[in-house]
Write a protein that holds these residues in place. Structure first.
Motif, PDB file in Angstrom:
ATOM      1  N   PHE A 197      35.431 118.469   7.924  1.00  0.00           N
ATOM      2  CA  PHE A 197      35.261 117.148   7.319  1.00  0.00           C
ATOM      3  C   PHE A 197      35.534 117.209   5.826  1.00  0.00           C
ATOM      4  O   PHE A 197      36.262 116.398   5.279  1.00  0.00           O
ATOM      5  CB  PHE A 197      33.835 116.656   7.589  1.00  0.00           C
ATOM      6  N   HIS A 198      34.966 118.230   5.168  1.00  0.00           N
ATOM      7  CA  HIS A 198      35.123 118.370   3.727  1.00  0.00           C
ATOM      8  C   HIS A 198      36.579 118.678   3.375  1.00  0.00           C
ATOM      9  O   HIS A 198      37.148 118.116   2.441  1.00  0.00           O
ATOM     10  CB  HIS A 198      34.204 119.482   3.222  1.00  0.00           C
ATOM     11  N   HIS A 217      38.735 115.664   3.771  1.00  0.00           N
ATOM     12  CA  HIS A 217      38.529 114.707   2.674  1.00  0.00           C
ATOM     13  C   HIS A 217      39.466 114.997   1.520  1.00  0.00           C
ATOM     14  O   HIS A 217      40.033 114.093   0.927  1.00  0.00           O
ATOM     15  CB  HIS A 217      37.084 114.784   2.186  1.00  0.00           C
ATOM     16  N   LEU A 243      39.046 110.855   9.528  1.00  0.00           N
ATOM     17  CA  LEU A 243      38.950 112.290   9.704  1.00  0.00           C
ATOM     18  C   LEU A 243      39.350 112.729  11.100  1.00  0.00           C
ATOM     19  O   LEU A 243      38.776 112.325  12.083  1.00  0.00           O
ATOM     20  CB  LEU A 243      37.513 112.716   9.456  1.00  0.00           C
ATOM     21  N   THR A 271      34.779 111.924  14.211  1.00  0.00           N
ATOM     22  CA  THR A 271      35.991 111.924  13.401  1.00  0.00           C
ATOM     23  C   THR A 271      36.495 110.514  13.104  1.00  0.00           C
ATOM     24  O   THR A 271      37.670 110.323  12.831  1.00  0.00           O
ATOM     25  CB  THR A 271      37.097 112.710  14.124  1.00  0.00           C
ATOM     26  N   THR A 328      36.974 109.137   5.103  1.00  0.00           N
ATOM     27  CA  THR A 328      36.407 110.198   4.274  1.00  0.00           C
ATOM     28  C   THR A 328      36.266 109.792   2.814  1.00  0.00           C
ATOM     29  O   THR A 328      35.288 110.147   2.163  1.00  0.00           O
ATOM     30  CB  THR A 328      37.274 111.463   4.370  1.00  0.00           C
TER      31      THR A 328
END
Length: 461
Positions: free
Chosen positions: A8-9, A12, A21, A371, A375
């Protein structure tokens, strides 16, 4: 600390403002199809009628307000259906669902934690076919964070729980007291004990205040995390127990020693929720909690700004490995549910804009395990942006690397009942405040756990 980039990070940093995402074109199409009545955006009822009984654990008004937005959308699109929502706290579910099963009053859709939902599945109370088809309607595997379902929501091939959101427990600390002691941010078990000793000044404040109340499962969570840090487990999915192992013994000795030497005796009546007050009134120098603890401090009027600015966090300390513990707050469908209505309500709750607004209703309480989140919008929220490189990044890494308590080898039907029986809380209190030796306390805990494992094994067989 073995911190790897969280998908996720990482996504982003690489995606545009409008991208979701991990959602490829196929997954996006699947989500769009799932959103329509069969389409979801159709204002006809699509054959969905009747009440939808929905149990949820969200007591805060801000979270309930976001739920109401979803209910209103659902009812507008399905005029023949109504949502009957009921607040059922996490700790109430283990007693609540057996009574509801007997009385024929199980909900149509519910949210709780996998540790509480898995015993329902073992007892045949979860409609895994209905939940599996919901997963497909949402977009299948790409809709969820990689590996998350298998680690935290699937048992022997059946999906029994899908995440609404996730979080990860951290070692939260007072950076001002740490600096005054001339110490670095703790990374290992030994570091944490050194920091607890240095930041201990009773009765004004204590080095590490633990939630050991027998009305909660905070002590069980702590025992599991420190055992994992030592490379061990409490019980495996087959029911093999490890209370006599070196790893569990070291964890029990460690927690009992620190609780007695660098913590208040009030830890015996301190629940997880109480760590907010203990940290924010200055009496605790360290607590184990989620990033939400710091979020509460930033939104509470009247707290000393210097105190709020001093609150920070890091990963659960490592022994031979990190002890990341994921909190998955998950959705499921009980048997005999109004499946069509449950599906449509769930799909509204997962719509990108609805889901994002819920996640941001209390920033840093909720982190995505799906997802479908924009983000840039998530990381652009001011409080999340403020802590993006510290507790937010650490939380996301822990979600990626860790598991639900006891689920390190996959969903485990024994851990929920063992935690709920408060065996760990009794054991740590016996060691810390009751004068009992570690070996005697472990033997007592093992005997109590044996009875639970035997009962669960008879149900499974």
């Amino acid at each position: 600390m073995n911190q790897q980039p969280n998908p996720f990070h990482a996504m982003h940093r690489a995606t545009s403002r409008r991208s979701f995402l991990g959602l490829g074109l196929a997954a996006t199409a699947g989500l769009a199809t799932a959103s329509c009545s069969s389409d979801g955006n159709d204002t006809t009822d699509g054959g969905v009628t009747g009440d939808v009984v929905f149990w949820h654990p969200y007591g805060q008004e801000t979270r309930q307000a976001e739920l109401q937005v979803a209910f209103d959308i659902f009812e507008e699109e399905h005029p023949g259906a109504r949502v009957q929502a009921e607040y059922v706290p996490f700790g109430d579910l283990p007693l609540r669902w057996p009574a509801a099963q007997q009385g024929g009053t199980l909900p149509d859709l519910m949210i709780n934690i996998p540790e509480n939902i898995l015993p329902m599945h073992i007892a045949g109370v979860i409609d895994t076919d209905a939940l599996g088809s919901l997963v497909e309607e949402l977009g299948g595997e790409p809709f969820f964070a990689p590996g998350f379902l298998d680690k935290n929501g699937r048992y022997q091939g059946d999906t029994f729980a899908i995440p609404h959101y996730a979080h990860n427990r951290l070692m939260l600390y007072r950076s001002d007291r740490l600096a005054a002691a001339g110490l670095e941010v703790p990374e290992t078990l030994a570091d944490v004990e050194e920091c607890a000793a240095a930041m201990n000044n009773p009765p004004d404040f204590f080095g590490w205040t633990m939630p050991l109340s027998q009305n909660d499962i905070g002590g069980g969570y702590l025992l599991w995390m420190i055992t994992r840090s030592n490379g061990g487990s409490l019980v495996d999915p087959e029911g093999n127990q490890f209370w006599a192992s070196d790893e569990v013994r070291a964890a029990a000795d460690y927690l009992g020693r620190i609780a007695s030497q660098y913590g208040p005796t009030s830890a015996a009546t301190t629940a997880i929720g109480d760590t907010f007050n203990r940290f924010h009134d200055g009496t605790a120098s360290m607590v184990v909690d989620t990033a939400a603890n710091i979020a509460v401090a930033n939104s509470t009027e009247g707290l000393d700004p210097e105190l709020v600015a001093s609150l920070n966090g890091t990963h659960i300390p490592a022994g031979t490995q990190p002890g990341h513990m994921v909190g998955s707050v998950a959705m499921t469908i009980p048997v005999d549910a109004n499946v069509a209505a449950a599906h449509e309500l769930a799909k509204v709750l997962y719509r990108p804009e609805v889901h994002l607004d819920f996640l941001l209703s209390i920033p840093m309480f909720h982190f995505p395990a799906t997802t479908n989140i924009d983000t840039d919008a998530f990381f652009g929220e001011p409080l999340i942006a403020q802590y993006k490189d510290t507790v937010v990044a650490q939380t996301l890494a822990g979600i990626d690397e860790g598991s639900v308590a006891g689920f390190e080898d996959g969903p485990n039907p024994f851990i929920g009942p063992i935690l709920d029986a408060k065996i760990s809380e009794v054991m740590i209190q016996d060691i810390a405040f009751g004068g009992m030796g570690v070996d005697a306390a472990l033997e007592k805990a093992a005997a109590a756990a044996d009875e639970i494992v035997a009962r669960i094994q008879s149900q499974i067989s």
